[in-house]
Design an enzyme around this catalytic site. Structure first.
Site, mmCIF file in Angstrom:
data_model
loop_
_atom_site.group_PDB
_atom_site.id
_atom_site.type_symbol
_atom_site.label_atom_id
_atom_site.label_comp_id
_atom_site.label_asym_id
_atom_site.label_seq_id
_atom_site.Cartn_x
_atom_site.Cartn_y
_atom_site.Cartn_z
ATOM 1 N N GLY A 82 45.336 35.865 41.137
ATOM 2 C CA GLY A 82 44.384 34.708 41.668
ATOM 3 C C GLY A 82 43.386 34.814 40.446
ATOM 4 O O GLY A 82 43.139 36.520 39.725
ATOM 5 N N GLY A 83 42.486 34.347 39.977
ATOM 6 C CA GLY A 83 41.261 33.969 39.619
ATOM 7 C C GLY A 83 39.989 35.401 39.910
ATOM 8 O O GLY A 83 40.298 35.454 40.833
ATOM 9 N N ARG A 112 37.174 36.005 41.714
ATOM 10 C CA ARG A 112 36.423 34.684 42.949
ATOM 11 C C ARG A 112 37.177 33.873 43.737
ATOM 12 O O ARG A 112 36.535 32.996 44.440
ATOM 13 C CB ARG A 112 35.073 34.214 42.812
ATOM 14 C CG ARG A 112 34.156 35.417 42.921
ATOM 15 C CD ARG A 112 33.760 36.177 43.514
ATOM 16 N NE ARG A 112 32.906 37.330 43.267
ATOM 17 C CZ ARG A 112 33.288 38.603 43.190
ATOM 18 N NH1 ARG A 112 34.628 38.430 43.877
ATOM 19 N NH2 ARG A 112 32.323 39.483 42.585
ATOM 20 N N SER A 113 38.852 34.348 43.849
ATOM 21 C CA SER A 113 39.564 33.146 44.550
ATOM 22 C C SER A 113 39.868 33.434 46.084
ATOM 23 O O SER A 113 40.852 32.834 46.401
ATOM 24 C CB SER A 113 41.069 33.288 43.251
ATOM 25 O OG SER A 113 41.871 34.444 44.111
ATOM 26 N N THR A 146 40.812 51.723 43.257
ATOM 27 C CA THR A 146 40.625 51.932 41.463
ATOM 28 C C THR A 146 39.790 51.707 40.955
ATOM 29 O O THR A 146 39.742 51.561 39.682
ATOM 30 C CB THR A 146 42.462 51.316 40.534
ATOM 31 O OG1 THR A 146 41.532 49.972 40.832
ATOM 32 C CG2 THR A 146 43.392 51.492 41.518
ATOM 33 N N HIS A 200 31.914 45.369 49.461
ATOM 34 C CA HIS A 200 32.878 45.404 49.551
ATOM 35 C C HIS A 200 33.431 45.847 50.451
ATOM 36 O O HIS A 200 34.333 45.942 51.921
ATOM 37 C CB HIS A 200 34.558 45.931 48.467
ATOM 38 C CG HIS A 200 34.485 44.432 47.812
ATOM 39 N ND1 HIS A 200 36.221 44.249 47.980
ATOM 40 C CD2 HIS A 200 34.082 43.683 47.055
ATOM 41 C CE1 HIS A 200 35.813 43.176 46.593
ATOM 42 N NE2 HIS A 200 34.569 43.483 46.534
ATOM 43 N N ARG A 210 34.606 45.854 54.968
ATOM 44 C CA ARG A 210 35.382 46.525 55.486
ATOM 45 C C ARG A 210 34.611 47.665 56.545
ATOM 46 O O ARG A 210 33.696 47.777 56.750
ATOM 47 C CB ARG A 210 37.098 47.659 54.801
ATOM 48 C CG ARG A 210 37.353 46.811 53.843
ATOM 49 C CD ARG A 210 38.452 47.348 52.997
ATOM 50 N NE ARG A 210 37.517 48.743 52.624
ATOM 51 C CZ ARG A 210 36.993 48.538 51.481
ATOM 52 N NH1 ARG A 210 36.579 47.626 50.420
ATOM 53 N NH2 ARG A 210 36.123 49.406 50.926
ATOM 54 N N ASP A 220 43.268 47.746 45.434
ATOM 55 C CA ASP A 220 42.636 47.087 45.058
ATOM 56 C C ASP A 220 41.542 48.342 43.568
ATOM 57 O O ASP A 220 40.899 48.472 43.697
ATOM 58 C CB ASP A 220 41.902 46.337 45.198
ATOM 59 C CG ASP A 220 41.073 45.369 45.588
ATOM 60 O OD1 ASP A 220 41.044 44.746 44.644
ATOM 61 O OD2 ASP A 220 39.707 45.035 46.406
#
Length: 169
Positions: A8-9, A11-12, A34, A49, A53, A79
């Site tokens: 997706g783009g 901030r999707s 990554t 991020h 989690r 990711d």
């Protein structure tokens, strides 16, 4: 072994969806990041991020050689493919060489008996760049996305935070 691609783009909702999916499949998933930290703004993004989690996650930072980690039996969020491609591309800016290395590394990684949830961006939707290097990278990214999608058991596109199934085996 299964491969799921979430695309997706910007901030999707791709990463958050991939994380929720992983948690629905495992109580202790792996987050294989990554990203190369380029600057302070990006470092803060990575920290946000990580804070999202919880402690149930095993976090692994690996810029290129993802397959060197034994992930057998695990549910793994990778990711993301876009940053992974960047790490190979900026070694020598040869699209074909980078693509060959990425494909080989992908094949080694997914040969492990694990569930892999790859996150990627659809950067080619933004029009054709005037910058030659950006056009080359967009080609690399698009071809790698196609390679992963062809091998994936499932492909999900995120649109405004809503998952849309594109492919399901």
């Amino acid at each position: 072994m299964s491969v799921i691609l979430v695309t997706g783009g910007q901030r999707s909702g791709k990463s958050q969806y991939a994380e929720q999916l992983a948690l629905s499949l495992s109580s202790h998933p792996v987050y294989l990041a990554t990203a190369r930290i380029w600057d302070e703004e990006f470092r803060q993004r990575v920290l946000r991020h990580q804070q999202r989690r919880g402690p149930e996650w095993t976090n692994i930072e690996e810029e290129k050689l993802l397959s060197r980690h034994d992930l057998t039996g695990r549910v793994v969020v990778v990711d993301c493919i876009t940053l992974w491609c960047t790490n190979f591309f900026f070694e020598d800016q040869d699209v074909n060489n980078a693509l060959d290395k990425l494909k080989a590394e992908f094949d080694r990684l997914v040969s492990q008996d694990a569930t892999f949830i790859f996150v990627t961006n659809e950067i080619g939707w933004g029009g054709v760049s005037e910058n030659a290097v950006q056009r080359q990278f967009t080609d690399l990214q698009g071809w790698m996305n196609q390679y992963v999608a062809q091998r994936a058991d499932e492909v999900i596109m995120m649109v405004c935070g809503i998952p849309v199934t594109i492919k399901k085996s």
